[in-house]
Design an enzyme around this catalytic site. Structure first.
Site, mmCIF file in Angstrom:
data_model
loop_
_atom_site.group_PDB
_atom_site.id
_atom_site.type_symbol
_atom_site.label_atom_id
_atom_site.label_comp_id
_atom_site.label_asym_id
_atom_site.label_seq_id
_atom_site.Cartn_x
_atom_site.Cartn_y
_atom_site.Cartn_z
ATOM 1 N N ASP A 1 95.559 39.921 44.282
ATOM 2 C CA ASP A 1 95.176 40.116 45.691
ATOM 3 C C ASP A 1 93.746 40.636 45.802
ATOM 4 O O ASP A 1 92.963 40.177 46.624
ATOM 5 C CB ASP A 1 96.082 41.156 46.372
ATOM 6 C CG ASP A 1 97.499 40.694 46.555
ATOM 7 O OD1 ASP A 1 97.912 39.755 45.856
ATOM 8 O OD2 ASP A 1 98.198 41.282 47.401
ATOM 9 N N PRO B 1 98.658 40.305 59.385
ATOM 10 C CA PRO B 1 99.998 40.889 59.516
ATOM 11 C C PRO B 1 100.216 41.841 58.335
ATOM 12 O O PRO B 1 99.991 41.454 57.186
ATOM 13 C CB PRO B 1 100.936 39.688 59.450
ATOM 14 C CG PRO B 1 100.115 38.484 59.206
ATOM 15 C CD PRO B 1 98.675 38.871 59.085
ATOM 16 N N ALA C 1 92.985 43.883 50.974
ATOM 17 C CA ALA C 1 91.877 43.684 51.923
ATOM 18 C C ALA C 1 91.306 45.037 52.338
ATOM 19 O O ALA C 1 90.082 45.216 52.439
ATOM 20 C CB ALA C 1 92.377 42.904 53.144
HETATM 21 O O1 PMV Z 1 103.462 40.742 48.677
HETATM 22 P P1 PMV Z 1 102.124 41.016 48.140
HETATM 23 O O2 PMV Z 1 101.018 40.484 48.975
HETATM 24 O O3 PMV Z 1 101.940 42.465 47.759
HETATM 25 O O4 PMV Z 1 102.029 40.160 46.764
HETATM 26 C C1 PMV Z 1 102.729 40.561 45.644
HETATM 27 C C2 PMV Z 1 102.525 39.575 44.523
HETATM 28 C C3 PMV Z 1 103.312 39.914 43.271
HETATM 29 O O5 PMV Z 1 103.049 38.873 42.312
HETATM 30 C C4 PMV Z 1 104.810 39.931 43.545
HETATM 31 C C5 PMV Z 1 102.902 41.275 42.698
HETATM 32 C C6 PMV Z 1 101.516 41.304 42.069
HETATM 33 O O6 PMV Z 1 101.025 42.426 41.848
HETATM 34 O O7 PMV Z 1 100.941 40.229 41.736
#
Ligand code: PMV
Length: 287
Positions: free
Chosen positions: A130, A79, A89
């Site tokens: 990530d 998603p 990814a």
């Molecule tokens: O929402 P996502 O998958 O982009 O995750 C962001 C995670 C945060 O801690 C809010 C930002 C980061 O760069 O770690």
């Protein structure tokens, strides 16, 4: 010439989002959903064909590719824009596709180093968690830094159910809003950091871990990144017997994760409430 293919996996932040941007640790798990990039060399302008729906990310993709010479195909079952790491990814898949085309076999550390500038083009100043977990797979302890700390943790035996609000938050905006609330929210960020350390010790115990994750959600609400829809999905999962539940990712929309030993009651409760939900499995990594 044979096309180059590469895959990057999505992730869920088990705990520590936002606090990780400010130097606290986080725990992330790679999931069994992914993005595949195919790079086919051709004469003429570079083009992108994709089912990835975030056009800002696709536009950014064109800024990190040569203007001429490739047909780029992107296929994802993640998603998009829901906190499941779809842009990381994509960055990792692109790096692996390029390496395949060049006959190169970078290890996870090298993939991380090459994918971070792409993730920065997508998102400004990401912590890197990530990309790290998309490159390595498994369950990862992460602390931002140069270099960051990335320690593999034993893969947990419980399951995660994901419940989707159907809306997206803007990660860059939410990270900036949290930063602007410092130093008032520093105690809450420190509490999240302490809770992540406790979660590391409780990883094998879904009941203890679940309680910590639910507390993490309350702290995310306190720092202003939850929404009524996210809070409602956390309550739905807990009422259906999840050991714990929290928003996962930047918040403002996106998904909730629920720790369960039996996924069916939470999936059934989501179905009867008309909520999109699915079980995820850990992606253990390529090695
Ligand atoms: O929402 P996502 O998958 O982009 O995750 C962001 C995670 C945060 O801690 C809010 C930002 C980061 O760069 O770690």
């Amino acid at each position: 010439m044979t096309p180059g293919r590469g895959t990057g996996h999505g992730k869920l932040l088990l705990c520590g989002e936002h606090a990780v941007v400010h130097g606290h640790p986080a725990i992330a798990v790679a999931v069994d959903r992914s993005t595949e990039v195919t790079l086919t060399p051709h004469a003429g302008t570079t083009t992108v064909t994709s089912n990835h729906t975030d056009h800002r990310v696709l536009d950014a993709l064109l800024t990190v590719l040569p203007g001429e010479g490739f047909d780029v195909g992107v296929v994802t079952d993640l998603p998009v824009g829901r906190g499941m790491g779809s842009s990381a990814a994509l960055a990792v898949a692109l790096v692996r596709a390029r390496a395949a085309l060049d006959g190169d076999q970078p290890d996870a550390d090298e993939v991380y180093a090459r994918a971070m500038p792409i993730e920065r083009a997508f998102h400004g100043n990401p912590s890197g968690v990530d990309v790290a977990v998309a490159a390595s797979g498994g369950c990862l302890w992460f602390r931002k830094g140069d270099p960051p700390i990335r320690e593999p943790l034993p893969p947990p035996a419980w399951s995660l159910v994901v419940l989707d609000t159907g809306t997206s938050g803007d990660t860059q905006e939410l990270v900036a809003a949290v930063g602007a609330r410092r130093p008032d929210i520093d105690p809450a960020l420190a509490r999240i950091g302490a809770l992540v350390a406790q979660a590391r010790e409780a990883l094998a115990d879904p009941v203890a871990l679940g309680a910590l994750l639910t507390e993490n959600h309350a702290l995310l609400r306190e720092i202003g990144v939850s929404t009524p829809a996210l809070d409602a999905l956390v309550a739905l999962a807990l009422d259906a017997g999840a050991h714990g539940a929290k928003l996962a990712g930047a918040g403002g929309g996106g998904v909730v994760l629920a720790v369960v030993t039996d996924d069916e009651p939470v999936l059934a409760a989501a179905r009867s409430a008309g909520v999109t939900a699915f079980r995820t499995r850990l992606w253990r990594g390529a090695a």
